[in-house]
Design a protein around this motif. Structure first.
Motif, PDB file in Angstrom:
ATOM      1  N   HIS A 135      19.563  30.086  15.215  1.00  0.00           N
ATOM      2  CA  HIS A 135      20.942  30.374  15.611  1.00  0.00           C
ATOM      3  C   HIS A 135      21.780  30.513  14.346  1.00  0.00           C
ATOM      4  CE1 HIS A 135      20.040  29.419  19.772  1.00  0.00           C
ATOM      5  NE2 HIS A 135      19.382  28.371  19.323  1.00  0.00           N
ATOM      6  N   MET A 185      31.759  32.084  15.765  1.00  0.00           N
ATOM      7  CA  MET A 185      30.832  32.891  16.536  1.00  0.00           C
ATOM      8  C   MET A 185      29.458  32.236  16.437  1.00  0.00           C
ATOM      9  SD  MET A 185      30.101  37.005  16.581  1.00  0.00           S
ATOM     10  CE  MET A 185      29.759  37.173  14.858  1.00  0.00           C
ATOM     11  N   ASP A 245      25.759  32.914  17.310  1.00  0.00           N
ATOM     12  CA  ASP A 245      24.954  34.100  17.570  1.00  0.00           C
ATOM     13  C   ASP A 245      25.925  35.251  17.838  1.00  0.00           C
ATOM     14  OD1 ASP A 245      22.619  32.648  17.061  1.00  0.00           O
ATOM     15  OD2 ASP A 245      22.532  31.943  19.126  1.00  0.00           O
ATOM     16  N   ASP A 246      25.970  35.815  19.016  1.00  0.00           N
ATOM     17  CA  ASP A 246      26.900  36.919  19.268  1.00  0.00           C
ATOM     18  C   ASP A 246      28.058  36.526  20.176  1.00  0.00           C
ATOM     19  OD1 ASP A 246      25.508  38.788  17.694  1.00  0.00           O
ATOM     20  OD2 ASP A 246      24.091  39.172  19.320  1.00  0.00           O
ATOM     21  N   ASP A 247      28.224  35.227  20.435  1.00  0.00           N
ATOM     22  CA  ASP A 247      29.270  34.758  21.339  1.00  0.00           C
ATOM     23  C   ASP A 247      30.464  34.229  20.552  1.00  0.00           C
ATOM     24  OD1 ASP A 247      27.721  35.320  23.626  1.00  0.00           O
ATOM     25  OD2 ASP A 247      26.741  33.355  23.493  1.00  0.00           O
ATOM     26  N   LEU A 248      31.635  34.819  20.815  1.00  0.00           N
ATOM     27  CA  LEU A 248      32.861  34.408  20.149  1.00  0.00           C
ATOM     28  C   LEU A 248      33.469  33.191  20.843  1.00  0.00           C
ATOM     29  CD1 LEU A 248      34.418  37.938  19.621  1.00  0.00           C
ATOM     30  CD2 LEU A 248      33.574  36.408  17.836  1.00  0.00           C
ATOM     31  N   HIS A 249      34.084  32.311  20.029  1.00  0.00           N
ATOM     32  CA  HIS A 249      34.738  31.115  20.543  1.00  0.00           C
ATOM     33  C   HIS A 249      36.057  30.940  19.806  1.00  0.00           C
ATOM     34  CE1 HIS A 249      31.044  29.811  22.594  1.00  0.00           C
ATOM     35  NE2 HIS A 249      30.442  30.386  21.563  1.00  0.00           N
ATOM     36  N   CYS A 280      35.146  21.031  20.709  1.00  0.00           N
ATOM     37  CA  CYS A 280      34.501  22.338  20.952  1.00  0.00           C
ATOM     38  C   CYS A 280      33.446  22.614  19.888  1.00  0.00           C
ATOM     39  CB  CYS A 280      35.532  23.458  20.929  1.00  0.00           C
ATOM     40  SG  CYS A 280      36.742  23.418  22.248  1.00  0.00           S
ATOM     41  N   LEU A 300      29.419  23.294  20.275  1.00  0.00           N
ATOM     42  CA  LEU A 300      28.713  24.464  19.734  1.00  0.00           C
ATOM     43  C   LEU A 300      27.519  24.032  18.891  1.00  0.00           C
ATOM     44  CD1 LEU A 300      31.513  26.927  18.573  1.00  0.00           C
ATOM     45  CD2 LEU A 300      29.925  27.200  20.472  1.00  0.00           C
ATOM     46  N   GLU A 358      24.787  22.815  21.141  1.00  0.00           N
ATOM     47  CA  GLU A 358      24.121  23.946  21.800  1.00  0.00           C
ATOM     48  C   GLU A 358      23.138  24.619  20.845  1.00  0.00           C
ATOM     49  OE1 GLU A 358      25.377  28.377  23.421  1.00  0.00           O
ATOM     50  OE2 GLU A 358      26.842  26.758  23.579  1.00  0.00           O
TER      51      GLU A 358
END
Length: 159
Positions: free
Chosen positions: A79, A136, A138-142, A149, A153, A156
């Motif tokens: 990741h 971010m 991988d390809d998921d923005l937060h 939070c 992450l 995860e």
């Protein structure tokens, strides 16, 4: 697989990528993205191949690879966590989050955890300035990150 056959694999797969993209105007960037997608990074062994195929110097190819922060010189972890370091994110607590994530992972920017789970990279804008601080995975923005939070992450990514 020994080092020699690995280098041969890099070259043969890179030649196939070059053949696919060489006809484009300014093909170096698309080729480098495809190489990184294929190998997970841009191996040193492919730079002379690209230079010769595109009539560039090795220094030009290396310069492009080293200039753009998205290209890696070494394989990334399973990741990749990119933490925004731009001004908007810094003004909303990004420095404290950067310190916290380095502590949680036990690594600094541009490093990978010893178990190979997470690579931590700084980025200088994810386009979420209104939702700062941002990251971010991988390809998921937060966006609108806080310590909780961020810890979620990291948890995860470590699974």
């Amino acid at each position: 697989m020994n080092i020699r056959s690995s280098a041969d694999d890099f070259v043969s797969r890179t030649n196939a990528i070059v053949a696919e993209f060489k006809a484009l105007d300014g093909p170096l960037l698309p080729i480098l993205h495809a190489v990184q997608e294929a190998f997970g990074y841009v191996p040193d062994e492919v730079k002379p191949v690209l230079a010769e195929a595109l009539n560039l110097s090795r220094a030009e190819v290396h310069g492009v690879v080293s200039f753009y922060h998205d290209f890696r010189a070494h394989p990334a972890g399973r990741h990749v966590l990119k933490l925004c370091r731009a001004e908007a994110c810094q003004s909303r607590g990004g420095d404290a989050l950067a310190d916290r994530v380095r502590q949680l992972l036990g690594i600094d920017f541009h490093q990978t955890t010893p178990d190979g789970a997470v690579t931590l990279e700084p980025v200088y804008c994810l386009g979420l300035c209104a939702c700062a601080p941002a990251a971010m995975l991988d390809d998921d923005l937060h966006g609108r990150l806080d310590a909780d939070c961020l810890e979620a992450l990291v948890a995860e990514a470590r699974r």
